[in-house]
Design an enzyme around this catalytic site. Sequence first.
Site, PDB file in Angstrom:
ATOM      1  CB  ILE A 160      -0.969  -0.017   1.198  1.00 15.74           C
ATOM      2  CG1 ILE A 160      -1.903  -1.232   1.091  1.00 15.74           C
ATOM      3  CG2 ILE A 160      -1.785   1.281   1.267  1.00 15.74           C
ATOM      4  CD1 ILE A 160      -2.722  -1.524   2.358  1.00 15.74           C
ATOM      5  CB  ILE A 240      -4.618   4.889   5.836  1.00 17.63           C
ATOM      6  CG1 ILE A 240      -3.272   4.653   5.130  1.00 17.63           C
ATOM      7  CG2 ILE A 240      -5.251   6.183   5.390  1.00 17.63           C
ATOM      8  CD1 ILE A 240      -3.422   4.304   3.667  1.00 17.63           C
ATOM      9  NE  ARG A 242      -5.436  -2.983  12.071  1.00 16.70           N
ATOM     10  CZ  ARG A 242      -5.878  -3.088  10.814  1.00 16.70           C
ATOM     11  NH1 ARG A 242      -6.028  -2.000  10.085  1.00 16.70           N
ATOM     12  NH2 ARG A 242      -6.188  -4.254  10.289  1.00 16.70           N
ATOM     13  CD  GLU A 271     -10.409   1.564  14.313  1.00 15.61           C
ATOM     14  OE1 GLU A 271      -9.624   2.484  14.030  1.00 15.61           O
ATOM     15  OE2 GLU A 271     -10.786   0.708  13.505  1.00 15.61           O
ATOM     16  CG  HIS A 289     -10.812   1.022  10.009  1.00 19.27           C
ATOM     17  ND1 HIS A 289     -10.201   0.415  11.074  1.00 19.27           N
ATOM     18  CD2 HIS A 289     -10.216   0.490   8.914  1.00 19.27           C
ATOM     19  CE1 HIS A 289      -9.295  -0.443  10.651  1.00 19.27           C
ATOM     20  NE2 HIS A 289      -9.282  -0.417   9.329  1.00 19.27           N
TER      21      HIS A 289
HETATM   22  C1  8YV Z   1     -10.559  -3.693   6.968  1.00 23.85           C
HETATM   23  C2  8YV Z   1      -8.126  -3.028   7.203  1.00 23.85           C
HETATM   24  O1  8YV Z   1     -11.685  -3.102   6.424  1.00 23.85           O
HETATM   25  O2  8YV Z   1      -7.479  -4.759   5.756  1.00 23.85           O
HETATM   26  C3  8YV Z   1      -7.242  -4.141   6.781  1.00 23.85           C
HETATM   27  O3  8YV Z   1      -6.256  -4.404   7.484  1.00 23.85           O
HETATM   28  O4  8YV Z   1      -7.805  -2.278   8.059  1.00 23.85           O
HETATM   29  C4  8YV Z   1      -9.428  -2.803   6.534  1.00 23.85           C
HETATM   30  O5  8YV Z   1      -9.257  -2.968   5.153  1.00 23.85           O
HETATM   31  C5  8YV Z   1     -10.796  -3.854   8.433  1.00 23.85           C
HETATM   32  O6  8YV Z   1      -9.692  -4.292   9.126  1.00 23.85           O
HETATM   33  C6  8YV Z   1     -11.934  -4.839   8.672  1.00 23.85           C
HETATM   34  O7  8YV Z   1     -11.550  -6.162   8.572  1.00 23.85           O
END
Ligand code: 8YV
Length: 336
Positions: A160, A240, A242, A271, A289
């Site tokens: 990402i 974006i 955690r 959260e 999120h």
């Molecule tokens: C999820 C995310 O929507 O993939 C991840 O790690 O943070 C998000 O894309 C979220 O964790 C729900 O499972």
Amino acid sequence: MTTSKPRVLVARAIPPQVLQFLQQHFVLQTNEDDTVWSHDELIARLQGMDGVLTTGTERIDAQLLAACPQLKVVANMAVGYNNFDVAAMTAAGVQGTNAPDVLTETTADFGFALLMATARRITESEHFLRAGQWSKWSYDMFTGCEVHGSTLGIIGMGRIGQGIAKRGAHGFGMQVIYHNRSRLTPELEAECKARYVSKEELLRTADHVVLVLPYTPENHHTIGAAELALMKPTATLINIARGGIVDDAALAQALKAQRIAAAGLDVFEGEPKVHPDLLTVPNVVLTPHIASATVPTRIRMAQLAADNLVAVLGGQAPRTPVNTPDGRARAVRWVA
Ligand code: 8YV
């Protein structure tokens, strides 16, 4: 000969087409109301289950594994899996899987959108307009930070992070610097037009700092008061990754004191609760999120988790494992 299908719990609501797919393979227990179960309730619902489809909300720890000795596979519908105690899962012979790749570009798009919204004060100015406060044009009304040609600093240069780097370098003529546990190969650095620097240099020189690193105990409060103090007063911070990677209380203070220009946050400590001070400062864009939230991507994420369940409970290797519980794997004991 009797045939029996494995039993699978789907711990949260997921796209209906993926639920239908799962129904063809398993005896399913679902949660179509999308209730967030307590840990005890999750354990109770997991009794007799061979597999479970989780999201980042469900914690899979040693206590749960001990209480669910028949559980063989936990498929996370998320690329991050800090809700897993991976060592405990491996020791218990439980296969864990995550959902990488299918969300990379969507999440990178969102990271860039949040950066733009933060730098150009999109939500703050919209609130002003909606509140009926717009009476005239002024030369300095909602003046923000430059995006094109500025320096983009990325902490956490996985897939990402690389997607965001490419958007910045190729689309917006940004100078990209990054910090990561390990350096990229020269080929990847060239593709991303990104230069490796120390965390301190990144914080001191970036105009926009974007966090895309996994949450681990070592990464707790990677950005706290000391790091915020290193940043330029004109810089923005985008998270974006955690909640917990940023000390949200320290960030709220820095925003209030305008020690940095602005922040864009999609994830929060504890959260869905949000630090109350973040809700009162104007120079922060807050989203719940949603970085991977497009219809096609959420279907792909759920489908990948479902494919992993089918593979593991069919005695095959999963597409995207997070551990290797081989040798100790809990036996696949039904007859398909
Ligand atoms: C999820 C995310 O929507 O993939 C991840 O790690 O943070 C998000 O894309 C979220 O964790 C729900 O499972």
